[in-house]
Design a protein around this motif. Structure first.
Motif, PDB file in Angstrom:
ATOM      1  N   SER A  57       1.096   4.749   9.612  1.00  0.00           N
ATOM      2  CA  SER A  57       1.858   3.952  10.724  1.00  0.00           C
ATOM      3  C   SER A  57       1.153   4.162  12.009  1.00  0.00           C
ATOM      4  O   SER A  57       1.618   3.451  12.950  1.00  0.00           O
ATOM      5  CB  SER A  57       3.309   4.250  10.681  1.00  0.00           C
ATOM      6  OG  SER A  57       3.382   5.592  11.017  1.00  0.00           O
ATOM      7  N   ARG A  58       0.124   5.132  12.038  1.00  0.00           N
ATOM      8  CA  ARG A  58      -0.236   5.577  13.512  1.00  0.00           C
ATOM      9  C   ARG A  58      -1.739   5.118  13.396  1.00  0.00           C
ATOM     10  O   ARG A  58      -2.186   4.845  14.957  1.00  0.00           O
ATOM     11  CB  ARG A  58      -0.319   7.141  13.554  1.00  0.00           C
ATOM     12  CG  ARG A  58       0.977   7.775  13.641  1.00  0.00           C
ATOM     13  CD  ARG A  58       0.813   9.075  13.636  1.00  0.00           C
ATOM     14  NE  ARG A  58       2.527   9.866  13.535  1.00  0.00           N
ATOM     15  CZ  ARG A  58       2.404  11.178  13.255  1.00  0.00           C
ATOM     16  NH1 ARG A  58       1.489  11.848  13.504  1.00  0.00           N
ATOM     17  NH2 ARG A  58       3.854  11.612  13.334  1.00  0.00           N
ATOM     18  N   TYR A  59      -2.326   4.747  12.613  1.00  0.00           N
ATOM     19  CA  TYR A  59      -3.696   4.071  12.966  1.00  0.00           C
ATOM     20  C   TYR A  59      -4.342   3.396  11.661  1.00  0.00           C
ATOM     21  O   TYR A  59      -3.630   3.764  10.533  1.00  0.00           O
ATOM     22  CB  TYR A  59      -4.715   5.269  13.194  1.00  0.00           C
ATOM     23  CG  TYR A  59      -4.604   6.581  12.218  1.00  0.00           C
ATOM     24  CD1 TYR A  59      -5.130   6.389  11.150  1.00  0.00           C
ATOM     25  CD2 TYR A  59      -3.824   7.440  12.651  1.00  0.00           C
ATOM     26  CE1 TYR A  59      -4.973   7.513  10.378  1.00  0.00           C
ATOM     27  CE2 TYR A  59      -3.663   8.842  11.669  1.00  0.00           C
ATOM     28  CZ  TYR A  59      -4.237   8.619  10.658  1.00  0.00           C
ATOM     29  OH  TYR A  59      -4.051   9.616   9.714  1.00  0.00           O
ATOM     30  N   SER A  60      -5.306   2.617  11.876  1.00  0.00           N
ATOM     31  CA  SER A  60      -5.946   1.777  10.733  1.00  0.00           C
ATOM     32  C   SER A  60      -7.339   2.723  10.446  1.00  0.00           C
ATOM     33  O   SER A  60      -7.594   3.386  11.059  1.00  0.00           O
ATOM     34  CB  SER A  60      -6.285   0.647  11.063  1.00  0.00           C
ATOM     35  OG  SER A  60      -7.427   0.564  12.101  1.00  0.00           O
ATOM     36  N   LEU A  61      -7.751   2.294   9.002  1.00  0.00           N
ATOM     37  CA  LEU A  61      -8.792   3.082   8.657  1.00  0.00           C
ATOM     38  C   LEU A  61      -9.990   2.451   9.410  1.00  0.00           C
ATOM     39  O   LEU A  61     -11.071   3.266   9.565  1.00  0.00           O
ATOM     40  CB  LEU A  61      -9.306   2.852   7.263  1.00  0.00           C
ATOM     41  CG  LEU A  61      -8.380   3.897   6.395  1.00  0.00           C
ATOM     42  CD1 LEU A  61      -8.552   3.374   4.857  1.00  0.00           C
ATOM     43  CD2 LEU A  61      -8.897   5.040   6.577  1.00  0.00           C
ATOM     44  N   GLU A  66      -6.616  -2.803   3.445  1.00  0.00           N
ATOM     45  CA  GLU A  66      -5.682  -2.675   4.596  1.00  0.00           C
ATOM     46  C   GLU A  66      -5.940  -4.224   4.767  1.00  0.00           C
ATOM     47  O   GLU A  66      -4.808  -4.851   5.327  1.00  0.00           O
ATOM     48  CB  GLU A  66      -6.227  -1.872   5.552  1.00  0.00           C
ATOM     49  CG  GLU A  66      -5.738  -0.530   5.235  1.00  0.00           C
ATOM     50  CD  GLU A  66      -5.981   0.518   6.525  1.00  0.00           C
ATOM     51  OE1 GLU A  66      -5.289   1.545   6.517  1.00  0.00           O
ATOM     52  OE2 GLU A  66      -6.873   0.110   7.421  1.00  0.00           O
ATOM     53  N   LYS A  67      -6.972  -5.049   4.807  1.00  0.00           N
ATOM     54  CA  LYS A  67      -7.225  -6.221   5.196  1.00  0.00           C
ATOM     55  C   LYS A  67      -6.300  -7.324   4.388  1.00  0.00           C
ATOM     56  O   LYS A  67      -5.432  -8.165   4.741  1.00  0.00           O
ATOM     57  CB  LYS A  67      -8.324  -6.678   5.256  1.00  0.00           C
ATOM     58  CG  LYS A  67      -8.865  -8.092   5.903  1.00  0.00           C
ATOM     59  CD  LYS A  67     -10.311  -8.466   5.895  1.00  0.00           C
ATOM     60  CE  LYS A  67     -10.706  -9.826   6.478  1.00  0.00           C
ATOM     61  NZ  LYS A  67     -12.186 -10.213   6.419  1.00  0.00           N
ATOM     62  N   LEU A 109       0.853  -1.295   0.015  1.00  0.00           N
ATOM     63  CA  LEU A 109      -0.101   0.012   0.113  1.00  0.00           C
ATOM     64  C   LEU A 109       0.786   1.199  -0.065  1.00  0.00           C
ATOM     65  O   LEU A 109       1.758   1.215   0.589  1.00  0.00           O
ATOM     66  CB  LEU A 109      -0.778   0.009   1.286  1.00  0.00           C
ATOM     67  CG  LEU A 109      -1.762  -1.269   1.345  1.00  0.00           C
ATOM     68  CD1 LEU A 109      -2.587  -0.882   2.660  1.00  0.00           C
ATOM     69  CD2 LEU A 109      -2.972  -1.223   0.132  1.00  0.00           C
ATOM     70  N   PRO A 110       0.560   2.208  -0.734  1.00  0.00           N
ATOM     71  CA  PRO A 110       1.108   3.404  -0.542  1.00  0.00           C
ATOM     72  C   PRO A 110       0.936   4.009   0.626  1.00  0.00           C
ATOM     73  O   PRO A 110      -0.058   3.766   1.561  1.00  0.00           O
ATOM     74  CB  PRO A 110       0.850   4.486  -1.531  1.00  0.00           C
ATOM     75  CG  PRO A 110      -0.758   4.048  -1.636  1.00  0.00           C
ATOM     76  CD  PRO A 110      -0.603   2.390  -1.813  1.00  0.00           C
TER      77      PRO A 110
END
Length: 267
Positions: free
Chosen positions: A235-239, A226-227, A106-107
């Protein structure tokens, strides 16, 4: 052997139309100054994650100005791009998803290859398929975007003979652009918090939460990516984390995780 010198007047001119107000105004200025002719082209690259209002604006721009826009889409790194239009263009991130699968990642804010793969390289590959290897690149950077201007002119692309910044040279600012479009009966109908690519990782955390609340049509596709890659765009959180926050009653302060400028901004 004497090296052949390219005459700037003979170069093909390419206007990179992001689908935002600033680049649209730049194209209008180019038309008024007779830059748009048989030796030029206006190009819009669709990632599939543009807000529907962006796509409608590009379509309406063609209708109202009678300026031909070439719509391009990524369909692989080693093949010419697909030429599309409003009716048959991707609207759920298909080019973006294909790019991620090709790259096997992923970018993110460090590896921001989505702009290069889906826009810059795409335009170069399209022009090369037409036999054009050197050209003038017109970019809609404004006079109040000094950092973007200097960053771009200091990172030249070998196939671009020169960059042209009509809005920057004319001293055009964001205030002028907004005033210009507000005077017309058609405009880009989009909330500024949504931006161009709807859930771009360059948006700040608060901005992304706002975007999810206002319009989450693309959210499921981003979550699936993302899955699929077992990774996150940040790097700090997921959607998924942001989805929970965004659909709750909690509000982030506006200054939290500020946006990062890129060439895909709404203007």
């Amino acid at each position: 052997m004497k090296k052949h010198k390219i005459d700037k007047k003979d170069l093909f001119s390419v206007a990179s139309f992001s689908g935002g107000r600033s680049s649209a105004l730049m194209v209008i200025f180019m038309q008024l100054n007779k830059v748009l002719d048989t030796n030029s082209e206006v190009i819009f690259c669709n990632t599939g994650f543009e807000h529907i209002s962006t796509l409608e604006f590009v379509r309406d721009f063609e209708i109202f100005t009678k300026i031909k826009i070439t719509w391009l889409e990524f369909c692989g790194s080693h093949v010419p791009p697909k030429i599309v239009n409003f009716d048959n263009c991707s609207k759920n991130g298909e080019p973006f998803v294909l790019m991620c699968r090709e790259r096997k990642m992923l970018p993110n804010r460090v590896a921001r290859f989505c702009t290069s793969d889906l826009k810059i390289k795409l335009i170069k590959r399209y022009l090369k398929s037409k036999g054009i290897t050197h050209y003038n690149a017109f970019v809609g950077i404004r006079a109040d975007e000094e950092h973007r201007y200097h960053k771009l002119i200091n990172t030249p692309i070998k196939d671009v003979f020169q960059y042209s910044f009509p809005l920057y040279d004319l001293g055009i600012t964001s205030a002028y652009v907004l005033s210009f479009w507000s005077s017309l009966r058609w405009d880009l109908k989009i909330d500024s918090r949504l931006g161009n690519c709807t859930l771009c990782f360059n948006k700040g955390k608060a901005n992304l939460c706002s975007a999810i609340r206002l319009d989450n049509n693309h959210l499921d596709t981003f979550l699936e990516l993302e899955k699929e890659f077992n990774a996150t765009f940040s790097s700090r959180y997921s959607l998924q984390d942001l989805k929970i926050i965004a659909l709750s009653e909690f509000d982030f302060p506006a200054h939290t995780f500020q946006d990062v400028d890129c060439h895909c901004n709404i203007d």
